[in-house]
Scaffold this motif. Structure first.
Motif, PDB file in Angstrom:
ATOM      1  N   GLY A   1       0.936  -1.426  -0.355  1.00 49.15           N
ATOM      2  CA  GLY A   1       0.018   0.188   0.223  1.00 49.15           C
ATOM      3  C   GLY A   1       0.577   1.345   0.113  1.00 49.15           C
ATOM      4  N   LEU A   2       1.685   1.603   0.715  1.00 51.18           N
ATOM      5  CA  LEU A   2       2.783   1.902   1.096  1.00 51.18           C
ATOM      6  C   LEU A   2       3.688   2.830  -0.465  1.00 51.18           C
ATOM      7  N   ALA A   3       4.108   1.680  -1.058  1.00 49.28           N
ATOM      8  CA  ALA A   3       4.772   0.983  -2.695  1.00 49.28           C
ATOM      9  C   ALA A   3       3.787   1.844  -3.522  1.00 49.28           C
ATOM     10  N   ALA A   4       2.338   1.304  -3.469  1.00 43.10           N
ATOM     11  CA  ALA A   4       1.488   1.961  -4.564  1.00 43.10           C
ATOM     12  C   ALA A   4       0.796   3.805  -4.708  1.00 43.10           C
ATOM     13  N   GLU A   5       1.355   4.129  -2.889  1.00 49.74           N
ATOM     14  CA  GLU A   5       0.938   5.254  -3.064  1.00 49.74           C
ATOM     15  C   GLU A   5       2.769   6.696  -3.497  1.00 49.74           C
ATOM     16  N   HIS A   6       3.502   5.495  -3.263  1.00 50.02           N
ATOM     17  CA  HIS A   6       4.731   6.376  -3.531  1.00 50.02           C
ATOM     18  C   HIS A   6       4.391   6.541  -4.560  1.00 50.02           C
TER      19      HIS A   6
END
Length: 228
Positions: free
Chosen positions: A145-150
């Motif tokens: 999820g964090l990677a997707a947002e980044h």
């Protein structure tokens, strides 16, 4: 702040340093962790700057690092610790919010994972053991999820390392991103765990990552793996 109570008695125990500017938090963590037969807290620090010194002195296996602290925050402290110790400890940043931009930046500079401050004692203990083994991701769904947002904010660029991965290494990296252990990947691929370990080592070398977490972050940031 350090103590020598574990000197000579740790044996196979996982040695831990606690970093948090609140003494009560450190005390609570110490009580939980020291109650486990395979874990021992060998030192504490109240600031990021102090953490760098304590960790370099004690060389623990795992560091629980508060992400927001005076002087030097957990991100910069993580960066400084790992820059000074090529074979440094596994650092877990402790945070209030799992979608905190600070958390993702800490992962990018070398943290092995993160832990929420509201985590239950058994989650804390399990997290420490998992990162110490370093054969799986801590909270893989949250990392995705964090990677997707980044990625949404920063369009990916095709990495040079992707072309250097063999088909099997690429497959292993995708399984790593799902949070699978070496044993689980071996079962899926029908190979031995030692073979998977060799593939993981090759993935880390080719992506320039220190561990699985950084390899997975690189895969998402580059677009090699698309979140979803």
């Amino acid at each position: 702040m350090t103590d020598g109570t574990a000197e000579g008695t740790a044996g196979a125990r996982i040695r831990i340093v606690l970093v948090d500017d609140e003494r009560m938090v450190r005390t609570a963590l110490r009580v939980i962790l020291d109650a486990e037969p395979d874990l021992t807290v060998v030192g504490e620090a109240a600031t990021g700057a102090e953490a760098v010194s304590v960790v370099r002195e004690l060389r623990p296996d795992v560091v629980l690092m508060d992400v927001r602290m005076p002087e030097i925050d957990g991100i910069r402290a993580t960066e400084q610790i790992l820059a000074g110790l090529p074979d440094g400890p596994r650092i877990v940043v402790v945070t209030t919010f799992e979608n905190d931009a600070y958390v993702y930046e800490a992962l990018r500079v070398g943290a092995a994972g993160f832990l929420l401050k509201r985590a239950a004692p058994e989650e804390l203990v399990s997290a420490v053991r998992l990162v110490a083994r370093s054969d799986s991701l801590l909270y893989p769904a949250a990392v995705r999820g964090l990677a997707a947002e980044h990625a949404r904010r920063n369009p990916p660029a095709a990495p040079a390392w992707a072309a250097r991965l063999t088909d099997r290494e690429a497959e292993v990296l995708r399984h790593m991103a799902k949070g699978l252990t070496n044993a689980e990947i071996a079962g899926l691929l029908g190979v031995g765990a030692a073979t998977v370990k060799t593939h993981v080592a090759a993935v880390l070398a080719k992506t320039g990552a220190r561990d699985r977490t950084q390899a997975v972050i690189a895969a998402y940031e580059s677009g090699f793996i698309t979140p979803g």
